[in-house]
Design an enzyme around this catalytic site. Sequence first.
Site, mmCIF file in Angstrom:
data_model
loop_
_atom_site.group_PDB
_atom_site.id
_atom_site.type_symbol
_atom_site.label_atom_id
_atom_site.label_comp_id
_atom_site.label_asym_id
_atom_site.label_seq_id
_atom_site.Cartn_x
_atom_site.Cartn_y
_atom_site.Cartn_z
ATOM 1 C CD GLU A 39 41.615 24.795 82.213
ATOM 2 O OE1 GLU A 39 42.372 25.466 82.115
ATOM 3 O OE2 GLU A 39 40.871 24.312 83.025
ATOM 4 N NE ARG A 265 46.761 35.431 75.376
ATOM 5 C CZ ARG A 265 46.499 34.239 75.911
ATOM 6 N NH1 ARG A 265 47.208 33.411 76.362
ATOM 7 N NH2 ARG A 265 45.373 33.854 75.767
ATOM 8 C CE LYS A 275 40.535 28.276 77.137
ATOM 9 N NZ LYS A 275 40.955 27.006 77.158
HETATM 10 P P1 ATP Z 1 42.298 31.777 77.291
HETATM 11 O O1 ATP Z 1 43.330 33.114 77.718
HETATM 12 O O2 ATP Z 1 41.330 32.222 76.187
HETATM 13 O O3 ATP Z 1 41.488 31.227 78.425
HETATM 14 P P2 ATP Z 1 44.045 29.842 77.543
HETATM 15 O O4 ATP Z 1 45.549 30.259 77.437
HETATM 16 O O5 ATP Z 1 43.767 29.505 78.970
HETATM 17 O O6 ATP Z 1 42.928 30.729 76.737
HETATM 18 P P3 ATP Z 1 44.522 26.898 76.598
HETATM 19 O O7 ATP Z 1 43.311 26.038 76.612
HETATM 20 O O8 ATP Z 1 45.121 26.818 77.936
HETATM 21 O O9 ATP Z 1 43.402 28.293 76.655
HETATM 22 O O10 ATP Z 1 45.112 27.029 75.355
HETATM 23 C C1 ATP Z 1 45.657 25.923 74.584
HETATM 24 C C2 ATP Z 1 46.989 26.515 74.077
HETATM 25 O O11 ATP Z 1 46.435 27.578 73.050
HETATM 26 C C3 ATP Z 1 47.915 26.956 74.979
HETATM 27 O O12 ATP Z 1 49.153 26.618 74.572
HETATM 28 C C4 ATP Z 1 47.860 28.517 74.796
HETATM 29 O O13 ATP Z 1 48.943 28.849 75.163
HETATM 30 C C5 ATP Z 1 47.277 28.764 73.255
HETATM 31 N N1 ATP Z 1 46.900 29.935 73.230
HETATM 32 C C6 ATP Z 1 45.709 30.388 73.993
HETATM 33 N N2 ATP Z 1 45.290 31.688 73.647
HETATM 34 C C7 ATP Z 1 46.014 32.170 72.583
HETATM 35 C C8 ATP Z 1 46.368 33.209 71.691
HETATM 36 N N3 ATP Z 1 45.502 33.893 71.911
HETATM 37 N N4 ATP Z 1 47.178 33.109 70.850
HETATM 38 C C9 ATP Z 1 48.158 32.029 70.678
HETATM 39 N N5 ATP Z 1 48.106 30.872 71.486
HETATM 40 C C10 ATP Z 1 47.070 30.973 72.239
HETATM 41 MG MG MG Z 2 45.647 28.119 79.814
#
Ligand code: ATP
Ligand code: MG
Length: 560
Positions: A39, A265, A275
């Site tokens: 995102e 994760r 984020k």
């Molecule tokens: P955040 O929790 O930092 O806001 P998010 O999951 O909302 O992260 P996205 O932009 O939706 O961020 O993530 C893109 C991809 O990266 C998704 O498939 C998500 O599952 C993966 N991802 C995000 N954080 C992690 C993490 N700590 N370890 C592994 N994969 C991750």
């Molecule tokens: Mg997300």
Amino acid sequence: MTDTSANTPTASANFIAKIIQDDLDNGRVTQVVTRFPPEPNGYLHVGHAKSVCLNFGLAEQFGGRCNLRFDDTNPEKESQEFINAIKDDITWLGFQWAGEIHYASDYFDQLHDWAVNLIESGNAYVCDLSADQAREYRGTLTEAGKPSPYRERTVEENLDLFARMRAGEFDEGAKVLRAKIDMASPNMNMRDPILYRIRKVHHHQTGDKWCIYPNYDFTHGQSDAIEGVTHSICTLEFEDHRPLYEWFLANLPVPAQPRQYEFGRLNLDYTVTSKRKLKALVDEKVVAGWDDPRMPTISGMRRRGFTPRSVRNFCDMIGVSRSDGMVDVAMLEHALRDDLNKNAPRAMCVINPLKVVIENLPADYLEMVTADYHHELDLGARDMPFTREIFIDQDDFKEEYSKKFKKKFTPGKRIRLRHSYVIEATSYDKDEQGNVVLVRANLIEGTLGTNPADGDNPKGVVHWVSASHGIPAELRLYERLFTHASPDKTDGDFMEYVNTDSLKVVTAWVEPALANVGPESNFQFEREGYYVSDRYDHAADKPVFNLTIGLREDKSLTEA
Ligand code: ATP
Ligand code: MG
């Protein structure tokens, strides 16, 4: 599809690779298609690197393709700045997405049509409950929900209301479109989840075309289906969403049937990987920006001096599993140090200078000594000016000889200047506070590359820089950003654990060749640490280097 210059094996044998292999063997899929779906509401962090390496790595491993799709359904929080940064980060890691970049917003027309399909098949309805009421109706984990009073609206009424939502007739929050599934489901995600909300906001890709936006769940699986994704890999928090993901695919005329798989994760100690929290650090000016070298963002790590290979090696080391775990930040540091130790050129920088005057050389003496950049790899060589006055590190001189300091420079003793001659100390001066401020020495003739003829060999080798030809450089010495191993898992606010002393700026002396290197050049400053020329601020007339990491495990990121 991967830049082989980063030549790292990625995503070897993990449980998802085994699933994919089975799917290929039994013919469920013929070409593997994955996607990385960020995102664009912030910069990518080290956790995303794990997901990037996994998705792009699997596609590469199985000769498939990996799409980059911006999951852009929350226009208020998203921006083009974030899109550009994410593209840069993926490219820097050495991956290339298949074809054009995709945006979930590319599919808004199709998703809208599918929402209409669901209404027509009696599987969706417009609901007027307020957010608070809806929460009440939803029930709890132990208590079934109640049907919304609007649940039995006719198809015609729903079609009319949804069209009017889209036309902008209603205020934000006045109505939503919901799926009609099961208010008693033990899975809360199945209790008539919201599909569309009214949001009268401008979208970075679609402009003002829409005032209703689909939510994540209604967007993700269908986007996967449109793109022909075969394996939709996400983190564990989406496990409970999988039934809904599958419900949409089963109830809509989608062109393909992707499958969702979840993995754990990445969590790192001494680090926050959310984020929202990283954004708070930027907004509250705790750091200089998303790419501050203390940030666990990919761009911050890049500016700190991480190499793509070190990040990919780290992702390989930690593996992929079905459970969330906490990874010791020492593993990340190990991957970094290991790569730099093997591959970074060596150079000389004196951080705490002590002047040495070599009295048996003329005042204008200048000899260029040639020094290889690496002892094993062929990384070329540079010429270093060797002059009558040089700097060595203060700690390399001791006033009195002792066994403990037998490798140090002391009056009457000899030392080897790295890549240069052996010198012998004769006397020294102190200031009023008792600090040694100048050392006098003599050069031992004929010792460039060989030991002294008289057999009185030096015990130690020290780094040095010409005092007359060396160049002052700004060194930015970074420490960990947090003082607590789990800053965001305590009772307090993670901001309380910010290390307020995580950046020190000092001036050091570097050999002239270092002024002329390009930005983002990694070095081992011999006996000092690993440094990188700053991506933005380094210039020939004002060299700037960032401390990447100390030389040894025990001198980790916390110490200069
Ligand atoms: P955040 O929790 O930092 O806001 P998010 O999951 O909302 O992260 P996205 O932009 O939706 O961020 O993530 C893109 C991809 O990266 C998704 O498939 C998500 O599952 C993966 N991802 C995000 N954080 C992690 C993490 N700590 N370890 C592994 N994969 C991750
Ligand atoms: Mg997300």
